[in-house]
Design a protein around this motif. Structure first.
Motif, PDB file in Angstrom:
ATOM      1  N   GLU A 151     -28.302-152.378  16.394  1.00 36.90           N
ATOM      2  CA  GLU A 151     -27.855-153.479  17.732  1.00 36.90           C
ATOM      3  C   GLU A 151     -26.897-154.470  16.982  1.00 36.90           C
ATOM      4  O   GLU A 151     -27.319-155.570  17.278  1.00 36.90           O
ATOM      5  CB  GLU A 151     -28.084-153.459  19.308  1.00 36.90           C
ATOM      6  N   ASN A 190     -23.046-152.115  20.820  1.00 37.78           N
ATOM      7  CA  ASN A 190     -24.133-151.357  21.775  1.00 37.78           C
ATOM      8  C   ASN A 190     -24.795-150.697  19.987  1.00 37.78           C
ATOM      9  O   ASN A 190     -24.708-150.507  19.023  1.00 37.78           O
ATOM     10  CB  ASN A 190     -23.022-150.196  22.211  1.00 37.78           C
ATOM     11  N   LYS A 191     -25.745-149.563  20.292  1.00 41.02           N
ATOM     12  CA  LYS A 191     -26.574-149.317  19.244  1.00 41.02           C
ATOM     13  C   LYS A 191     -25.383-148.183  18.320  1.00 41.02           C
ATOM     14  O   LYS A 191     -25.188-147.774  19.094  1.00 41.02           O
ATOM     15  CB  LYS A 191     -27.540-148.297  19.774  1.00 41.02           C
ATOM     16  N   ARG A 225     -23.955-158.957  21.687  1.00 45.08           N
ATOM     17  CA  ARG A 225     -24.359-157.927  20.813  1.00 45.08           C
ATOM     18  C   ARG A 225     -24.130-156.506  21.466  1.00 45.08           C
ATOM     19  O   ARG A 225     -23.411-156.043  22.601  1.00 45.08           O
ATOM     20  CB  ARG A 225     -26.018-158.141  22.296  1.00 45.08           C
TER      21      ARG A 225
END
Length: 575
Positions: free
Chosen positions: A61, A52-53, A50
């Protein structure tokens, strides 16, 4: 690598530590048609990284899936046979790794069953078969090639010759033409050797994570040496912490090799206090959904999702030939026509003049037709039983954006910092390429004789009254070009930002090159400043290649094996 080294010297003691499960004869691995099951949420055959935004990606994300099972990405990838360009390896500018130097290893691993206009670049005696498998959809292949011809791109007999470019062609796959099985490294290298008994000192430990590399104690002036690894059983979902107490160590008398991939290797090196990592390149693509006149037997819909009237257990019991198909029959490597370039703006023109105009061998984008709808089948029109929906997917061959992945602590459970930074390159060349890619794939798709419309949810939301408006239902191909307004371009940009995803091709995090140029390993794959430690995986390429990465990964494995065999003086077979 483990297999090649064991073959070179059966007395050599080799331990492979794999955090995933054994892939031997697993249905979702060996049957190509089931490849999508490996990356469904909750899959235990993939790792889900996943990011980072990302504000430039509509605050999403992104998740990048990599192999989480024995055989790594080769066990879960889409099996498409796409090779880099001759110019790609020369551009690495690393001694021993230029195109003419890696060609023997590109040939060594494969048995090529396809058509070719350049026999000398393909192999005919390797363990990995390249073919059309046991099933094809010729109408889809021919339609994509014909759509390319209508837009000015010729059909190419051998699109993967290392020298072919700017056209369309048949898409071969890593599938056996004899039994329709996936050609992953577990089943083509490792398992036959283990089962034969010819490598008594080759050991494979699945379900365990490597925590860190162990080094000897050094005195002033001594070179640090890798002497083993610390590892543990992989924690289960409901683990209460007992696995954390089960840390084990194993020593290596000769060599430690990190082959954890473009995410795993840099994080392992950082956790071990070895070296910092370099920036990360990553192919990214956007899928667009079209309606076709294909029949259910010409797509993977209903097999991949197992949602229609396809009796999957029965297909497996009778070894249905369609299971030996990945639904990918036609591909392309494309460059803009001369008239396309000025409208793309000064930043793109500058990049083009510097990086592409002098190298006609380099495609801007790769595009393919995937005979499958990868979204939720429930989102398709309820009353549309007259057509099959499929996906086109253009992706940038040489992205300019660079991301990173780093540890946030010295423990494996501390997590990581992964920022893909897609579409944040200076000048916005990647985004401009995606806009061009959308228009180009759309022109090709609309020119196919199987074209029957576009799925609104799988296309940009153009303004009311736009001449580029989505045509949901069509009687056949749509003739003529589309004029896109600035507002239409903005709609494409918005769709790209909201939907851009991963081609699962990360590389370059432990790049090969001089230390003063950000290199982590040298041309012999030794980690700078450390002895007894090599990295051999997709983290080492210093630059991108215009291809799905399995082909390059196989080459790295074969060449790395030759390097180790020579250094350990095991035999001359790795020459």
């Amino acid at each position: 690598m483990a297999s090649r080294l064991a073959e070179a010297d059966p007395s050599l003691s080799i331990l492979v530590i794999e955090q995933g499960n054994n892939n031997f004869n697993m249905d979702s691995v060996i049957y190509p048609a089931l490849f999508e099951q490996n990356t469904f949420p909750g899959s235990d055959t993939a790792l889900f990284w996943r990011a980072n935004k990302s504000p430039q990606l509509a605050d999403r994300e992104p998740i990048v899936e990599t192999g989480g099972i024995l055989g790594g990405g080769s066990s879960i990838n889409w099996m498409v046979y796409t090779r880099g360009q001759w110019d790609d390896f020369d551009a690495w500018n690393v001694s021993g790794w230029r195109s003419n130097e890696v060609l023997p290893f590109l040939r060594k691993f494969e048995t090529y069953h396809g058509l070719t206009n350049n026999v000398s670049t393909h192999g005919g005696h390797g363990p990995v078969h390249v073919s059309k498998g046991t099933y094809q959809a010729p109408r889809a292949e021919e339609a994509w090639i014909q759509g390319g011809l209508k837009t000015g791109y010729p059909g190419i007999v051998d699109l993967q010759s290392l020298h072919s470019n700017n056209g369309t062609g048949a898409w071969y796959r890593y599938v056996s033409p004899y039994d329709g099985r996936r050609q992953d490294v577990g089943h083509r290298y490792l398992h036959p050797l283990l089962q034969s008994g010819r490598a008594p000192n080759l050991h494979v430990l699945v379900g365990h994570q490597v925590l860190r590399i162990l080094f000897n104690e050094t005195r002033d002036g001594e070179v640090k040496r890798a002497v083993g690894v610390e590892y543990r059983p992989k924690p289960s979902v409901n683990d209460t912490g007992s696995s954390a107490k089960s840390q084990l160590t194993v020593t290596a008398r000769k060599l430690v090799i990190s082959s954890l991939g473009a995410f795993g290797s840099p994080l392992l090196l950082e956790r071990s206090g070895a070296l910092g990592t370099t920036s990360k390149a990553h192919h990214h693509f956007v899928g667009y959904v079209i309606r076709t006149s294909l029949t259910p037997n010409e797509t993977l819909n209903g097999i991949a999702h197992d949602t229609r009237s396809r009796d999957l257990p029965s297909m497996i019991r009778r070894d249905d030939p369609q299971l030996g198909w990945n639904g990918h029959d036609a591909s392309s490597k494309l460059r803009p026509h001369a008239a396309d370039i000025p409208p793309l703006g000064p930043s793109f023109q500058s990049a083009w003049a510097r990086d592409f105009a002098p190298s006609p061998n380099r495609p801007l984008m790769i595009m393919g037709l995937f005979n499958c709808y990868f979204g939720d089948p429930a989102s398709l029109p309820d009353d549309d039983d007259a057509a099959e929906y499929v996906t086109t997917a253009p992706w940038v061959a040489y992205p300019y954006s660079r991301g990173h992945v780093h540890v946030v602590g010295q423990d494996i459970d501390d997590g990581y910092d992964f920022d893909p930074r897609w579409l944040l390159d200076q000048g916005g060349v990647d985004l401009t390429s995606h806009v061009w890619g959308y228009k180009t794939q759309r022109a090709i798709a609309r020119g196919m004789d199987i074209f029957r419309g576009e799925l609104p949810a799988g296309q940009p939301r153009f303004p009311d009254g736009s001449g580029a408006a989505v045509v949901e239902f069509a009687e056949g191909p749509i003739e003529g070009s589309v004029e896109y307004s600035p507002e239409d371009d903005a709609a494409i940009v918005r769709y790209v930002r909201e939907n851009i995803g991963t081609s699962r091709h990360p590389l370059g995090t432990c790049k090969m090159g001089p230390r003063d140029d950000g290199g982590v390993v040298d041309e012999h794959l030794n980690v700078h400043g450390i002895s007894g430690l090599k990295v051999a995986d997709m983290s080492i390429p210093p630059l991108e290649v215009a291809a799905n990465l399995y082909n390059t990964a196989l080459m790295i494995g074969e060449k790395a094996s030759g390097i180790v065999i020579r250094e350990l003086r095991l035999s001359t077979c790795g020459k």
